[in-house]
Design a protein around this motif. Structure first.
Motif, PDB file in Angstrom:
ATOM      1  N   GLU A 179       0.840  -1.198   0.000  1.00  0.00           N
ATOM      2  CA  GLU A 179       0.000   0.000   0.000  1.00  0.00           C
ATOM      3  C   GLU A 179       0.880   1.255   0.000  1.00  0.00           C
ATOM      4  OE1 GLU A 179      -2.278   1.694  -0.886  1.00  0.00           O
ATOM      5  OE2 GLU A 179      -4.016   1.270   0.357  1.00  0.00           O
ATOM      6  N   ALA A 180       0.262   2.374  -0.426  1.00  0.00           N
ATOM      7  CA  ALA A 180       0.967   3.660  -0.463  1.00  0.00           C
ATOM      8  C   ALA A 180       0.544   4.521   0.721  1.00  0.00           C
ATOM      9  CB  ALA A 180       0.618   4.381  -1.758  1.00  0.00           C
ATOM     10  N   ILE A 181       1.466   5.370   1.151  1.00  0.00           N
ATOM     11  CA  ILE A 181       1.143   6.419   2.126  1.00  0.00           C
ATOM     12  C   ILE A 181       1.379   7.728   1.391  1.00  0.00           C
ATOM     13  CG2 ILE A 181       1.863   7.547   4.295  1.00  0.00           C
ATOM     14  CD1 ILE A 181       2.771   4.704   5.222  1.00  0.00           C
ATOM     15  N   MET A 182       0.403   8.626   1.458  1.00  0.00           N
ATOM     16  CA  MET A 182       0.509   9.863   0.684  1.00  0.00           C
ATOM     17  C   MET A 182       0.771  11.069   1.582  1.00  0.00           C
ATOM     18  SD  MET A 182      -2.356   9.181  -2.204  1.00  0.00           S
ATOM     19  CE  MET A 182      -1.581  10.281  -3.385  1.00  0.00           C
ATOM     20  N   LEU A 183       1.721  11.902   1.151  1.00  0.00           N
ATOM     21  CA  LEU A 183       1.983  13.157   1.849  1.00  0.00           C
ATOM     22  C   LEU A 183       1.154  14.246   1.178  1.00  0.00           C
ATOM     23  CD1 LEU A 183       5.910  13.015   2.095  1.00  0.00           C
ATOM     24  CD2 LEU A 183       4.224  12.069   3.691  1.00  0.00           C
ATOM     25  N   ASN A 184       0.894  15.324   1.929  1.00  0.00           N
ATOM     26  CA  ASN A 184       0.167  16.443   1.325  1.00  0.00           C
ATOM     27  C   ASN A 184       1.160  17.518   0.845  1.00  0.00           C
ATOM     28  OD1 ASN A 184       0.879  17.946   3.610  1.00  0.00           O
ATOM     29  ND2 ASN A 184      -1.044  17.473   4.671  1.00  0.00           N
ATOM     30  N   TYR A 185       0.630  18.621   0.359  1.00  0.00           N
ATOM     31  CA  TYR A 185       1.487  19.665  -0.216  1.00  0.00           C
ATOM     32  C   TYR A 185       2.371  20.349   0.833  1.00  0.00           C
ATOM     33  CZ  TYR A 185      -0.146  19.622  -5.028  1.00  0.00           C
ATOM     34  OH  TYR A 185      -0.390  19.272  -6.325  1.00  0.00           O
ATOM     35  N   ASN A 186       2.046  20.164   2.114  1.00  0.00           N
ATOM     36  CA  ASN A 186       2.910  20.714   3.172  1.00  0.00           C
ATOM     37  C   ASN A 186       3.957  19.694   3.609  1.00  0.00           C
ATOM     38  OD1 ASN A 186       1.423  23.132   3.255  1.00  0.00           O
ATOM     39  ND2 ASN A 186      -0.139  22.123   4.518  1.00  0.00           N
ATOM     40  N   GLY A 187       3.999  18.560   2.937  1.00  0.00           N
ATOM     41  CA  GLY A 187       4.965  17.522   3.291  1.00  0.00           C
ATOM     42  C   GLY A 187       4.558  16.701   4.493  1.00  0.00           C
ATOM     43  N   LYS A 188       3.331  16.914   4.969  1.00  0.00           N
ATOM     44  CA  LYS A 188       2.841  16.146   6.128  1.00  0.00           C
ATOM     45  C   LYS A 188       2.125  14.890   5.640  1.00  0.00           C
ATOM     46  CE  LYS A 188       4.126  19.411   8.923  1.00  0.00           C
ATOM     47  NZ  LYS A 188       5.286  19.227   9.791  1.00  0.00           N
ATOM     48  N   VAL A 189       2.032  13.908   6.530  1.00  0.00           N
ATOM     49  CA  VAL A 189       1.341  12.667   6.195  1.00  0.00           C
ATOM     50  C   VAL A 189      -0.152  12.953   6.070  1.00  0.00           C
ATOM     51  CG1 VAL A 189       0.752  10.369   7.095  1.00  0.00           C
ATOM     52  CG2 VAL A 189       3.086  11.280   7.391  1.00  0.00           C
ATOM     53  N   SER A 190      -0.777  12.462   4.988  1.00  0.00           N
ATOM     54  CA  SER A 190      -2.233  12.606   4.898  1.00  0.00           C
ATOM     55  C   SER A 190      -2.897  11.261   5.165  1.00  0.00           C
ATOM     56  CB  SER A 190      -2.677  13.229   3.574  1.00  0.00           C
ATOM     57  OG  SER A 190      -2.351  12.394   2.493  1.00  0.00           O
ATOM     58  N   GLU A 191      -2.801  10.321   4.238  1.00  0.00           N
ATOM     59  CA  GLU A 191      -3.493   9.043   4.431  1.00  0.00           C
ATOM     60  C   GLU A 191      -2.954   8.022   3.452  1.00  0.00           C
ATOM     61  OE1 GLU A 191      -7.687   9.592   3.480  1.00  0.00           O
ATOM     62  OE2 GLU A 191      -7.182  10.928   1.837  1.00  0.00           O
ATOM     63  N   GLY A 192      -3.515   6.823   3.483  1.00  0.00           N
ATOM     64  CA  GLY A 192      -3.171   5.797   2.498  1.00  0.00           C
ATOM     65  C   GLY A 192      -3.969   6.071   1.232  1.00  0.00           C
ATOM     66  N   SER A 193      -3.844   5.205   0.219  1.00  0.00           N
ATOM     67  CA  SER A 193      -4.597   5.460  -1.012  1.00  0.00           C
ATOM     68  C   SER A 193      -6.087   5.291  -0.768  1.00  0.00           C
ATOM     69  CB  SER A 193      -4.103   4.573  -2.161  1.00  0.00           C
ATOM     70  OG  SER A 193      -4.332   3.232  -1.859  1.00  0.00           O
ATOM     71  N   ALA A 194      -6.473   4.449   0.175  1.00  0.00           N
ATOM     72  CA  ALA A 194      -7.904   4.288   0.486  1.00  0.00           C
ATOM     73  C   ALA A 194      -8.115   3.992   1.973  1.00  0.00           C
ATOM     74  CB  ALA A 194      -8.509   3.185  -0.371  1.00  0.00           C
ATOM     75  N   GLU A 195      -7.208   4.506   2.805  1.00  0.00           N
ATOM     76  CA  GLU A 195      -7.332   4.280   4.248  1.00  0.00           C
ATOM     77  C   GLU A 195      -6.819   5.503   4.997  1.00  0.00           C
ATOM     78  OE1 GLU A 195      -4.918   2.618   2.558  1.00  0.00           O
ATOM     79  OE2 GLU A 195      -5.692   0.608   2.201  1.00  0.00           O
ATOM     80  N   ASN A 196      -7.309   5.704   6.183  1.00  0.00           N
ATOM     81  CA  ASN A 196      -6.723   6.701   7.084  1.00  0.00           C
ATOM     82  C   ASN A 196      -5.569   6.053   7.842  1.00  0.00           C
ATOM     83  OD1 ASN A 196     -10.024   7.633   7.330  1.00  0.00           O
ATOM     84  ND2 ASN A 196      -8.467   9.125   6.750  1.00  0.00           N
ATOM     85  N   ILE A 197      -4.688   6.902   8.370  1.00  0.00           N
ATOM     86  CA  ILE A 197      -3.478   6.374   9.006  1.00  0.00           C
ATOM     87  C   ILE A 197      -3.339   6.882  10.439  1.00  0.00           C
ATOM     88  CG2 ILE A 197      -1.951   8.200   8.081  1.00  0.00           C
ATOM     89  CD1 ILE A 197       0.107   5.829   7.600  1.00  0.00           C
ATOM     90  N   PHE A 198      -2.746   6.063  11.280  1.00  0.00           N
ATOM     91  CA  PHE A 198      -2.551   6.374  12.703  1.00  0.00           C
ATOM     92  C   PHE A 198      -1.154   5.908  13.107  1.00  0.00           C
ATOM     93  CE2 PHE A 198      -7.084   6.856  14.029  1.00  0.00           C
ATOM     94  CZ  PHE A 198      -7.698   6.405  12.860  1.00  0.00           C
ATOM     95  N   LEU A 199      -0.572   6.585  14.102  1.00  0.00           N
ATOM     96  CA  LEU A 199       0.635   6.020  14.707  1.00  0.00           C
ATOM     97  C   LEU A 199       0.447   5.951  16.212  1.00  0.00           C
ATOM     98  CD1 LEU A 199       2.544   8.331  16.221  1.00  0.00           C
ATOM     99  CD2 LEU A 199       3.233   8.857  13.916  1.00  0.00           C
ATOM    100  N   VAL A 200       1.230   5.059  16.832  1.00  0.00           N
ATOM    101  CA  VAL A 200       1.168   4.884  18.288  1.00  0.00           C
ATOM    102  C   VAL A 200       2.563   5.126  18.853  1.00  0.00           C
ATOM    103  CG1 VAL A 200       0.599   3.291  20.175  1.00  0.00           C
ATOM    104  CG2 VAL A 200      -0.588   3.067  17.978  1.00  0.00           C
ATOM    105  N   ASN A 201       2.626   5.975  19.884  1.00  0.00           N
ATOM    106  CA  ASN A 201       3.880   6.198  20.605  1.00  0.00           C
ATOM    107  C   ASN A 201       3.576   6.191  22.089  1.00  0.00           C
ATOM    108  OD1 ASN A 201       6.049   6.360  18.858  1.00  0.00           O
ATOM    109  ND2 ASN A 201       5.651   8.511  18.346  1.00  0.00           N
ATOM    110  N   ASN A 202       4.299   5.398  22.842  1.00  0.00           N
ATOM    111  CA  ASN A 202       4.087   5.307  24.296  1.00  0.00           C
ATOM    112  C   ASN A 202       2.597   5.145  24.632  1.00  0.00           C
ATOM    113  OD1 ASN A 202       6.847   5.725  24.747  1.00  0.00           O
ATOM    114  ND2 ASN A 202       6.556   7.952  24.504  1.00  0.00           N
ATOM    115  N   ASP A 203       1.943   4.247  23.935  1.00  0.00           N
ATOM    116  CA  ASP A 203       0.528   3.901  24.164  1.00  0.00           C
ATOM    117  C   ASP A 203      -0.443   5.038  23.850  1.00  0.00           C
ATOM    118  OD1 ASP A 203       1.353   1.418  24.910  1.00  0.00           O
ATOM    119  OD2 ASP A 203       1.282   1.819  27.070  1.00  0.00           O
ATOM    120  N   LYS A 204       0.033   6.084  23.192  1.00  0.00           N
ATOM    121  CA  LYS A 204      -0.851   7.176  22.780  1.00  0.00           C
ATOM    122  C   LYS A 204      -0.985   7.130  21.261  1.00  0.00           C
ATOM    123  CE  LYS A 204      -0.046  10.642  26.378  1.00  0.00           C
ATOM    124  NZ  LYS A 204       1.014  10.082  27.230  1.00  0.00           N
ATOM    125  N   ILE A 205      -2.221   7.368  20.789  1.00  0.00           N
ATOM    126  CA  ILE A 205      -2.472   7.275  19.336  1.00  0.00           C
ATOM    127  C   ILE A 205      -2.579   8.684  18.745  1.00  0.00           C
ATOM    128  CG2 ILE A 205      -3.976   6.280  17.565  1.00  0.00           C
ATOM    129  CD1 ILE A 205      -5.113   4.394  19.668  1.00  0.00           C
TER     130      ILE A 205
END
Ligand code: PLP
Length: 304
Positions: A179-205
């Motif tokens: 699958e692909a992960i797409m960045l937006n025009y500000n260079g920030k992470v937006s989403e997958g090609s057909a999914e939203n994306i999340f990350l977990v750090n120290n049990d926080k989402i």
């Protein structure tokens, strides 16, 4: 595609193979269509449509963003969706309502054409895609940027968004990723090609906000509500590509994907390379909710 059951077209159920449109249909040439992707799950209490109301609401919002006046009410479309699933005799399926400018006048201006509405469903089993469930998915940060919402309304689930998504998906598959992960025009992470994306750090989402150019996913909303009910911290924040590489866990959500773990991005292993603890917990809770086994969210299920 297995041709089974009927397809609802402008108020009539027609045999699956007969649900045809003219080759000069406006939407086929100019992507003037909005649509939904909905799931019906085979629960111990019978077939249930997941968050039907929210999907129908989003279809209307998508249409509004394109000034399309749908020729049916929300109630009529909800009933038609239930009718189509019943007619399919499928216990578990993916449902695709689509509203589009039809056949009549072919030129850029869509409005001389009437708006047609169709609803189809086809078999789709719980947890069907293995990437992200049994093993974690391998993703690639796409060379294609997510279309900016200054160019078109990216919060609409519109056909015109998906040429961009398909370029990213095909690039990722050709390069050997899931699958692909797409960045937006500000260079920030937006989403997958057909999914939203999340990350977990120290049990926080953490997940990107709608202003990152994402589709306001209904599975995303479900996961946010489930996490909050389970007292797991979850917040919207802009995410950099580097944040993904060093996260403890990454996962994606979507109607088709449900909750899928991502264990590799650009050949960098995420966490210990296995679906993480929070991801697995959310996968389990989500499946319980979809199966009607979690009373807190039983209102999300509409019986057939
Ligand atoms: C671009 C995009 N983002 C996110 C999603 C997830 O949305 P949902 O959970 O409503 O299916 C989808 C799925 O249709 C999508 O196409």
């Amino acid at each position: 595609m297995k041709e089974q059951g009927k397809i609802w077209m402008n108020g009539k159920l027609v045999p699956f193979k007969d649900a045809k449109v003219h080759v000069l249909t406006h939407a086929l040439h100019y992507s003037t269509a909005v649509f939904e992707g909905i799931r019906c799950y085979n629960t111990p209490k019978g077939s249930m449509i997941f968050r039907l109301q929210e999907h129908v609401d989003r279809l209307f919002k998508s249409a509004k963003m394109y000034s399309m006046k749908l020729p049916y009410s929300k109630n009529e479309i909800s009933k038609a969706i239930i009718e189509t699933v019943k007619a399919s005799k499928l216990k578990e399926c993916y449902i695709r309502p689509i509203a589009y400018y039809g056949y009549g006048v072919l030129g850029l201006t869509p409005t001389p054409n009437k708006i047609d509405l169709a609803i189809a469903c086809w078999e789709w089993k719980l947890g069907e895609s293995s990437a992200g469930k049994i093993r974690g998915a391998r993703c690639k940060v796409s060379s294609w940027l997510r279309i900016d919402s200054r160019s078109q309304p990216m919060q609409a689930k519109a056909a015109s968004n998906y040429a961009n998504a398909a370029l990213a998906r095909v690039e990722a598959l050709k390069d050997g990723y899931d699958e692909a992960i797409m960045l937006n025009y500000n260079g920030k992470v937006s989403e997958g090609s057909a999914e939203n994306i999340f990350l977990v750090n120290n049990d926080k989402i953490f997940t990107p906000p709608p202003s990152a150019g994402i589709l306001n996913g209904i599975t995303r909303d479900s996961v946010i509500k489930i996490a909050r009910a389970d007292e797991i911290s979850i917040s919207e924040t802009n995410i950099d590509r580097e944040d993904l590489y060093v996260a403890d866990e990454v996962f994606m959500t979507g109607t088709a994907a449900e909750v899928k773990s991502v264990t590799e991005i650009d050949n960098i292993t995420i966490g210990d390379g296995k679906p993480g603890k929070i991801t697995r917990k959310l996968q389990n809770t989500f499946l319980n909710v979809a199966m009607g086994k979690d009373k807190r969210f039983s209102k999300w299920l509409t019986p057939i």
